[in-house]
Design an enzyme around this catalytic site. Structure first.
Site, PDB file in Angstrom:
ATOM      1  CD  GLU A   1      -3.482  10.150   1.776  1.00 40.43           C
ATOM      2  OE1 GLU A   1      -3.539   9.723   2.937  1.00 40.43           O
ATOM      3  OE2 GLU A   1      -3.354  11.353   1.480  1.00 40.43           O
TER       4      GLU A   1
ATOM      5  CG  ASN B   1      -3.785  -0.875  -8.414  1.00 35.69           C
ATOM      6  OD1 ASN B   1      -2.828  -1.603  -8.698  1.00 35.69           O
ATOM      7  ND2 ASN B   1      -4.774  -1.286  -7.631  1.00 35.69           N
TER       8      ASN B   1
ATOM      9  CG  HIS C   1      -8.644  -4.634  -7.723  1.00 32.31           C
ATOM     10  ND1 HIS C   1      -7.815  -5.071  -6.706  1.00 32.31           N
ATOM     11  CD2 HIS C   1      -9.874  -5.136  -7.450  1.00 32.31           C
ATOM     12  CE1 HIS C   1      -8.529  -5.786  -5.844  1.00 32.31           C
ATOM     13  NE2 HIS C   1      -9.775  -5.847  -6.274  1.00 32.31           N
TER      14      HIS C   1
ATOM     15  CB  ILE D   1      -0.946  -0.028   1.220  1.00 34.10           C
ATOM     16  CG1 ILE D   1      -1.900  -1.218   1.061  1.00 34.10           C
ATOM     17  CG2 ILE D   1      -1.711   1.278   1.358  1.00 34.10           C
ATOM     18  CD1 ILE D   1      -2.629  -1.585   2.325  1.00 34.10           C
ATOM     19  CG  LEU D   2       1.404   3.261  -3.607  1.00 34.19           C
ATOM     20  CD1 LEU D   2       1.355   4.191  -4.815  1.00 34.19           C
ATOM     21  CD2 LEU D   2       2.697   2.460  -3.607  1.00 34.19           C
TER      22      LEU D   2
HETATM   23  C1  GAR Z   1      -3.059  -9.080 -11.487  1.00 39.33           C
HETATM   24  O1  GAR Z   1      -4.161  -9.946 -11.591  1.00 39.33           O
HETATM   25  C2  GAR Z   1      -3.460  -7.773 -10.838  1.00 39.33           C
HETATM   26  O2  GAR Z   1      -4.744  -7.342 -11.208  1.00 39.33           O
HETATM   27  C3  GAR Z   1      -3.424  -8.168  -9.391  1.00 39.33           C
HETATM   28  O3  GAR Z   1      -2.260  -8.950  -9.264  1.00 39.33           O
HETATM   29  C4  GAR Z   1      -2.043  -9.628 -10.486  1.00 39.33           C
HETATM   30  C5  GAR Z   1      -0.621  -9.357 -10.927  1.00 39.33           C
HETATM   31  O4  GAR Z   1      -0.292 -10.153 -12.034  1.00 39.33           O
HETATM   32  N1  GAR Z   1      -3.395  -7.025  -8.531  1.00 39.33           N
HETATM   33  C6  GAR Z   1      -4.030  -6.969  -7.361  1.00 39.33           C
HETATM   34  O5  GAR Z   1      -4.652  -7.894  -6.899  1.00 39.33           O
HETATM   35  C7  GAR Z   1      -3.905  -5.637  -6.644  1.00 39.33           C
HETATM   36  N2  GAR Z   1      -4.835  -5.566  -5.552  1.00 39.33           N
HETATM   37  P1  GAR Z   1       0.975  -9.824 -12.914  1.00 39.33           P
HETATM   38  O6  GAR Z   1       2.162  -9.700 -11.956  1.00 39.33           O
HETATM   39  O7  GAR Z   1       1.120 -11.009 -13.826  1.00 39.33           O
HETATM   40  O8  GAR Z   1       0.700  -8.552 -13.659  1.00 39.33           O
END
Ligand code: GAR
Length: 209
Positions: A148, A113, A115, A98-99
């Site tokens: 934030e 970001n 998600h 978390i930033l």
């Molecule tokens: C992705 O599915 C991204 O959406 C998720 O992590 C994975 C990273 O995959 N992010 C989160 O869950 C953030 N809360 P990658 O390293 O192959 O891009």
């Protein structure tokens, strides 16, 4: 941001596999794509994302949070590397930290970001598992600006993905990932073309001039 000017300079923060980073790197191969990845930073030394960056000749920087007294100092180190590479836009791509406010404010309105859910549903960790456990019929992917909070910033783009009865966390994650890989470069392009305007909670996408 560019509108005919030099490409927008993107810094990617990633903790793991880096498939979203790869999708962004692949998009930037097109000479007409208005952005370039100029640095990749990871909190994990073994992150595949660092290898992917290095394979493309992009500076790959490991910053270990254990080397810093607290989150604020760690975030300042990240800001330092981003500034050194004159980054315009920060893209979080599977960055599992978390930033802090210092970093968010240093790049206010310039951090995105991705998600793996249709926010505001299922923020935080294991969004695909949360969707399966809740029993929703449609989930998806979201690209949003970072504020934030955790996964709370204004939404830029979303794509829906149907949940199938036979889905496991793995099969659902894979299908969401396909959408993520097209969504993130699209969002970066819109930003780089200067077509995103934040109006309160809404992000307005302006037409091509
Ligand atoms: C992705 O599915 C991204 O959406 C998720 O992590 C994975 C990273 O995959 N992010 C989160 O869950 C953030 N809360 P990658 O390293 O192959 O891009």
């Amino acid at each position: 941001m560019t509108r005919g000017g030099p490409p927008v300079r993107v810094g990617v923060l990633a903790s793991g596999r880096g498939s979203n980073l790869q999708a962004i790197l692949d998009a930037t191969r097109d000479p007409d794509f208005p952005a370039r990845v100029v640095v990749v930073i990871s909190d994990r030394e073994e992150a595949r994302a660092l290898e992917r960056a290095a394979a493309r000749g992009v500076p790959a920087v490991h910053l270990n949070s254990k080397d810093y007294a607290d989150r604020d100092r760690y975030d300042r180190a990240i800001v330092g590397v981003l500034a050194e590479h004159r980054v315009d836009l920060v893209c979080l791509a599977g960055f599992m930290r978390i930033l802090g406010p210092g970093l968010v404010h240093a790049f206010a309105g310039r951090i995105m970001n991705i998600h793996p859910a249709l926010l505001p549903a299922f923020p935080g960790l294991a969004a695909q598992r949360q969707a399966l456990e809740y029993g929703v019929k449609i989930t998806g992917a979201t690209v949003h600006f970072v504020d934030e909070g955790v996964d709370t910033g204004p939404i830029i783009l979303q794509a829906g993905v149907p949940v199938r009865p036979e889905d496991t966390e793995e099969t659902l994650s894979e299908r969401i990932l396909v959408e993520e890989h097209s969504l993130y470069p699209r969002a970066i392009r819109l930003f780089a073309e200067g077509r995103l305007r934040i109006a309160g909670r809404r992000v307005l996408v302006e037409a091509t001039p």
